[in-house]
Design a protein around this motif. Structure first.
Motif, mmCIF file in Angstrom:
data_model
loop_
_atom_site.group_PDB
_atom_site.id
_atom_site.type_symbol
_atom_site.label_atom_id
_atom_site.label_comp_id
_atom_site.label_asym_id
_atom_site.label_seq_id
_atom_site.Cartn_x
_atom_site.Cartn_y
_atom_site.Cartn_z
ATOM 1 N N GLY A 245 -71.470 -12.044 -54.025
ATOM 2 C CA GLY A 245 -71.921 -11.610 -55.343
ATOM 3 C C GLY A 245 -71.655 -12.657 -56.415
ATOM 4 N N ASP A 246 -72.516 -12.692 -57.404
ATOM 5 C CA ASP A 246 -72.347 -13.638 -58.505
ATOM 6 C C ASP A 246 -71.390 -13.108 -59.569
ATOM 7 N N ILE A 247 -71.249 -11.783 -59.637
ATOM 8 C CA ILE A 247 -70.414 -11.180 -60.680
ATOM 9 C C ILE A 247 -69.035 -10.831 -60.147
ATOM 10 N N SER A 248 -68.992 -10.177 -58.997
ATOM 11 C CA SER A 248 -67.712 -9.686 -58.459
ATOM 12 C C SER A 248 -67.222 -10.552 -57.311
ATOM 13 N N LEU A 249 -67.306 -11.870 -57.443
ATOM 14 C CA LEU A 249 -66.846 -12.778 -56.392
ATOM 15 C C LEU A 249 -65.322 -12.745 -56.319
ATOM 16 N N ASN A 250 -64.795 -12.282 -55.188
ATOM 17 C CA ASN A 250 -63.344 -12.156 -55.022
ATOM 18 C C ASN A 250 -63.018 -12.284 -53.534
ATOM 19 N N PRO A 251 -62.964 -13.508 -53.007
ATOM 20 C CA PRO A 251 -62.723 -13.681 -51.566
ATOM 21 C C PRO A 251 -61.360 -13.187 -51.107
ATOM 22 N N ASP A 252 -60.359 -13.214 -51.985
ATOM 23 C CA ASP A 252 -59.037 -12.729 -51.598
ATOM 24 C C ASP A 252 -59.045 -11.218 -51.352
ATOM 25 N N MET A 253 -59.712 -10.473 -52.229
ATOM 26 C CA MET A 253 -59.831 -9.034 -52.025
ATOM 27 C C MET A 253 -60.684 -8.737 -50.797
ATOM 28 N N ALA A 254 -61.733 -9.533 -50.594
ATOM 29 C CA ALA A 254 -62.563 -9.370 -49.395
ATOM 30 C C ALA A 254 -61.744 -9.617 -48.130
ATOM 31 N N SER A 255 -60.842 -10.589 -48.184
ATOM 32 C CA SER A 255 -59.977 -10.864 -47.036
ATOM 33 C C SER A 255 -59.043 -9.693 -46.765
ATOM 34 N N ALA A 256 -58.526 -9.072 -47.828
ATOM 35 C CA ALA A 256 -57.650 -7.907 -47.648
ATOM 36 C C ALA A 256 -58.414 -6.744 -47.015
ATOM 37 N N LEU A 257 -59.644 -6.510 -47.469
ATOM 38 C CA LEU A 257 -60.465 -5.453 -46.873
ATOM 39 C C LEU A 257 -60.777 -5.776 -45.411
ATOM 40 N N ALA A 258 -61.035 -7.057 -45.125
ATOM 41 C CA ALA A 258 -61.313 -7.461 -43.748
ATOM 42 C C ALA A 258 -60.095 -7.241 -42.859
ATOM 43 N N MET A 259 -58.899 -7.487 -43.389
ATOM 44 C CA MET A 259 -57.684 -7.268 -42.610
ATOM 45 C C MET A 259 -57.466 -5.778 -42.348
ATOM 46 N N ILE A 260 -57.864 -4.939 -43.285
ATOM 47 C CA ILE A 260 -57.791 -3.486 -43.046
ATOM 48 C C ILE A 260 -58.744 -3.096 -41.924
ATOM 49 N N LEU A 261 -59.935 -3.701 -41.926
ATOM 50 C CA LEU A 261 -60.903 -3.448 -40.860
ATOM 51 C C LEU A 261 -60.350 -3.911 -39.512
ATOM 52 N N VAL A 262 -59.712 -5.066 -39.508
ATOM 53 C CA VAL A 262 -59.086 -5.570 -38.282
ATOM 54 C C VAL A 262 -57.954 -4.642 -37.845
ATOM 55 N N SER A 263 -57.164 -4.180 -38.809
ATOM 56 C CA SER A 263 -56.048 -3.287 -38.489
ATOM 57 C C SER A 263 -56.535 -1.977 -37.877
ATOM 58 N N LEU A 264 -57.649 -1.465 -38.389
ATOM 59 C CA LEU A 264 -58.218 -0.240 -37.822
ATOM 60 C C LEU A 264 -58.586 -0.455 -36.356
ATOM 61 N N MET A 265 -59.174 -1.607 -36.051
ATOM 62 C CA MET A 265 -59.547 -1.890 -34.679
ATOM 63 C C MET A 265 -58.322 -2.112 -33.797
ATOM 64 N N VAL A 266 -57.260 -2.692 -34.360
ATOM 65 C CA VAL A 266 -56.025 -2.877 -33.592
ATOM 66 C C VAL A 266 -55.428 -1.517 -33.239
ATOM 67 N N VAL A 267 -55.417 -0.599 -34.203
ATOM 68 C CA VAL A 267 -54.897 0.753 -33.950
ATOM 69 C C VAL A 267 -55.718 1.447 -32.870
ATOM 70 N N VAL A 268 -57.037 1.330 -32.964
ATOM 71 C CA VAL A 268 -57.919 1.948 -31.965
ATOM 72 C C VAL A 268 -57.670 1.336 -30.583
ATOM 73 N N THR A 269 -57.500 0.026 -30.523
ATOM 74 C CA THR A 269 -57.271 -0.640 -29.238
ATOM 75 C C THR A 269 -55.935 -0.228 -28.635
ATOM 76 N N ILE A 270 -54.898 -0.140 -29.461
ATOM 77 C CA ILE A 270 -53.590 0.286 -28.964
ATOM 78 C C ILE A 270 -53.660 1.722 -28.438
ATOM 79 N N ALA A 271 -54.332 2.592 -29.188
ATOM 80 C CA ALA A 271 -54.514 3.972 -28.732
ATOM 81 C C ALA A 271 -55.299 4.013 -27.421
#
Length: 284
Positions: A245-271
């Motif tokens: 986005g040109d207005i809401s460019l925030n790669p650090d926040m995007a990285s945090a959201l991506a890590m949450i997505l990764v964490s969800l998959m890690v939890v699913v894989t462990i289960a």
């Protein structure tokens, strides 16, 4: 003896050498991006910290994105694996030519996603779609919104079902016909056969397929973006909007959201691994 030992060592070194290109590509395209995302997820204006995660979990908007992603992924995976089980079992009972045709069709439709899939569903199930108008005329539905959460579950299920069929179909080869006949001779009914023989054998494949379908739905981006033009609140849309986005460019926040997505998959894989071990012990 020493010649055999030397030959085995040479073979091991050759195998390890052949793995070097794969290891380099794996590090470059898997490990390095993940490390970059992990590092930037804890990057803030004044240094390092968990402010990005704190902002996410204190925001109803981001929590809604996580909730929507999980709901759509879960229900589309449940629908996909349920129909895939019925379809895979049925394919083992039909003629080989029909089976080959269905498997080829499943292979094609599992890759039919993104803009073409969104356009097809708009034509069929949009507000003025052909199927929507037909169902309204015969009185089966009053209204249907393909751009809602329910509509997205329907769209996601479209590419989840053929993927589930392709993954589950080989698993049914493990069920031998003589096992069913032996169980019947011993007085076991269909329910007992599936309870004590069929399901324990299929459980690893069922759990593995469900995890793959869940991951497939959680990371889907092109279809939901093309269908809703980025207006539906799910995690992939939020991540993309912050890096493009040109207005809401925030790669650090995007990285945090991506890590949450990764964490969800890690939890699913462990289960998944825990359930596999438990099913293995129960089967034994």
């Amino acid at each position: 003896m020493s010649t055999d030992l030397t030959t085995r060592k040479r073979g091991k070194w050759l195998a390890a050498l052949c793995l070097v290109p794969f290891a380099l590509f794996f590090i470059a395209f898997q490990i390095a991006p993940l490390v970059w995302v992990a590092v930037h997820s804890v990057s803030v204006d004044d240094g390092w910290g968990l402010a990005n995660f704190s902002k996410i979990f204190s925001s109803k908007f981001y929590l809604q994105a996580i909730k929507h992603s999980l709901q759509i992924a879960f229900w589309s995976s449940v629908i996909g694996i349920f129909i895939a089980i019925l379809g895979s079992y049925s394919l083992h009972q039909v003629d080989s030519k029909l089976r080959d045709f269905v498997m080829a069709f499943s292979n094609m439709t599992s890759n039919f996603a993104g803009v073409p899939l969104a356009f097809a569903f708009v034509i069929l199930l949009g507000f003025n779609g052909a199927v929507t108008l037909m169902l309204k005329q015969i009185g089966w539905i009053e209204d249907f919104n393909i751009y809602s959460k329910t509509g997205l579950i329907v769209v996601y299920s479209y590419f989840q079902i053929p993927l589930g069929v392709m993954l589950l179909f080989p698993a049914f080869d493990a069920l031998r016909q003589d096992w069913r006949e032996s169980a019947a001779l011993l007085g076991a009914g269909s329910w007992q056969f599936w309870r004590f023989i069929g399901l324990p054998i299929l459980t690893p494949a069922l759990l593995g397929t469900f995890v793959i379908l869940l991951a497939n739905a959680l990371g889907a981006y092109a279809t939901v973006y093309a269908l809703t033009t980025g207006n539906f609140n799910v995690l992939p849309i939020r991540i993309a909007s912050m890096v493009s986005g040109d207005i809401s460019l925030n790669p650090d926040m995007a990285s945090a959201l991506a890590m949450i997505l990764v964490s969800l998959m890690v939890v699913v894989t462990i289960a998944h691994q825990w359930l596999l071990r438990r099913s293995y012990h129960v089967a034994r």
